[in-house]
Structures are given as C-alpha cells and as structure tokens.
Scaffold this active site. Sequence first.
Site, short mmCIF file in Angstrom:
data_model
loop_
_atom_site.label_atom_id
_atom_site.label_comp_id
_atom_site.label_asym_id
_atom_site.label_seq_id
_atom_site.Cartn_x
_atom_site.Cartn_y
_atom_site.Cartn_z
N ILE A 149 -53.20 -14.44 -8.27
CA ILE A 149 -54.30 -15.38 -8.49
C ILE A 149 -53.76 -16.76 -8.85
CG2 ILE A 149 -56.35 -15.89 -9.88
CD1 ILE A 149 -56.64 -12.83 -10.26
N ALA A 198 -66.09 -13.37 -12.39
CA ALA A 198 -65.24 -14.29 -11.63
C ALA A 198 -64.92 -13.78 -10.23
CB ALA A 198 -63.94 -14.56 -12.39
N ARG A 241 -58.27 -11.17 -19.56
CA ARG A 241 -58.98 -10.17 -20.36
C ARG A 241 -59.35 -10.81 -21.69
NH1 ARG A 241 -59.35 -8.15 -16.19
NH2 ARG A 241 -58.90 -6.00 -15.52
N HIS A 254 -68.09 -11.98 -17.04
CA HIS A 254 -67.07 -11.21 -16.33
C HIS A 254 -67.45 -11.04 -14.85
CE1 HIS A 254 -63.70 -8.03 -17.10
NE2 HIS A 254 -63.54 -8.65 -15.94
N GLU A 259 -66.80 -7.60 -25.63
CA GLU A 259 -67.46 -7.72 -24.35
C GLU A 259 -68.27 -6.45 -24.08
OE1 GLU A 259 -65.94 -7.85 -19.81
OE2 GLU A 259 -65.09 -9.43 -21.07
#
Length: 296
Positions: free
Chosen positions: A139, A259, A209, A257, A238
């Site tokens: 990424i 993305a 994370r 969360h 979360e």
Amino acid sequence: MRVLVPDLKEFRTLRVEGVEFAFYSESQLPEGEAEGAVLWLAPAPLRDRLLTWPGVKWVLTLTAGIDHVAGRLPQGVTLYNAHRLHDRAVAVHTLAGMLAAERGLHRFRDAQQQGRWQRTLNLGTLDGADVVIWGYGHIGKILEDLLRPFHARVTGLRSRTPAAERDAALAEADWVVLLLPSTPETQGIVNADVLARLKPGAWLSNQGRGSLIDTGALLAALDSGHLGGAVLDVTDPEPLPEDHPLWQQPNVLITPHIASSTRDLIARGAEYTRAFVEAMAAGREPAGRVEPGQKY
C-alpha cells in the site's frame, strides 16, 4: 476440487473447470468435505467453523489483514490473503483523507451544518510536504506513486529501519501515515514519546490498525495543540463508542474502517476468487501465500 465460498450472487456465477463451489451463509452450511475455503464477511463463529472444515487444505481470506485468522488455523492448512484486492483502494482513501485535511474540508463541513459562511486562508496543499509512510509495503508504494503529482517528499519506514533513522524522519514529518500490521511489537508503537517527537502541527493518518496508537496519548497531543490533527480509519477501541472523546475533536476525521471498501468490492472479490481457484486447479501457486510468522 470442492471449494467453500460465500453465498452471494456474485459468487453464484463463478465457473472454473474441475471445481465445484459450495456456498455457505450464516444460516445455512453445505454438507460434505471441501479442499479449500474462501473466507469473507463471515462472523467469528462461522469463520471458526470454516477454518476447521473437514478436508480443508488451504484457506483464502479475502482481506489484507490476517489477525482474525492467526492462531486459529489448524496444523497443515495453508493460508493465503488478498492484499492485492485492497491495496489501491486503501492508498486512494489515505490520499483523500490527507487532501481533505489540508484543504480543511472537515471544518467547512462543520460550518455547513451550522449554516455558517466561514472563509479562511489557513489552507494547505501537499506541495513540499514531508510524508513518512510507516509500514512501507504494498500500500505504501502505491501511496507514494499517488503522492508524486502533489510534489510531496516521501520517506518509507520498515521494521528494519534503524531507530535513529526512524526518529529523524518522524521529527521532520508533516504527515505520518501508519500502514503497519497489528503485532505484539507494533501495539501502542505510537505513544506519548513518539508523538512528542513530531514537530508541532504534524498530522497523523492511520489506515493500519487501531492498536498502533495509544489513544490516550493521541487525545493529549490533540488537546495540547501539538498535533495538527488526525485522519483515522481505524481506532482503539473499535467500533468507537458514541460517547468517546475522539468524536468531539474538531481536527480529527474518522471513517469506520472502510478504507478498502468500493462499490464494486464484492464483484472484484468474486473475480479474485475465480482467478485464485483457477490457479489452484491448474497446479499453479496463487499469489498471497502467508508464510509462518509473516504479518499483514
């Protein structure tokens, strides 16, 4: 070869010569053994059932992260992940958050909700910005390519980067982007000491994370004004409780969360599965094999 796949219409149309697809859902499971299992959108009890399915020799999780599977896989079962399915979407989401923050879109959205026409000259761009990508993998490399037209200067940090070199890069950063996996070594790696090393006004972006950041230290750095702000797609805890103080921070952009989510994600996941299973059926090694001890 028989393969377990999620019972979704995009997967119902899959066809691979020599392969039988068996469809599972939370309410209904097929009968009989299967050589492989494709995990996606399965709650924990169903996921654990699929991991121990009779006859399973390999498991493909259609996610980049593997922490939901780590430690649960039976001996002798090979694990594959699908980071390639998500890499570009996460990189694009990360860039979008950075641009939104630089242009102050969160502040204008707040003003919009209050019906205020509020102009400001305190807006930035990424031109000449020093961007540290902490967790410089698949990424991170895509993100660096996306940042190139914006003339940002990118420094990639890996786990093997010497501490002195890492700290020097963090001290000069206008943006610190976290793309690290969750491991015992990375939990709370962005603590009060690390945040204090950042120069005043630096922004933090986390698409790795939530456990990477000490949330209490983050709130303190935001409240003091030392940190310019944060773009968070993941949090700790979360999901973030509705009364959590992060919600009230004016210089924090939070997404739940998502993305890697795109409108065609399920269709792309089905196509990824088809190509993966086709390789398996032909005796070729598919991409994404997770070696023992490997982290994502």
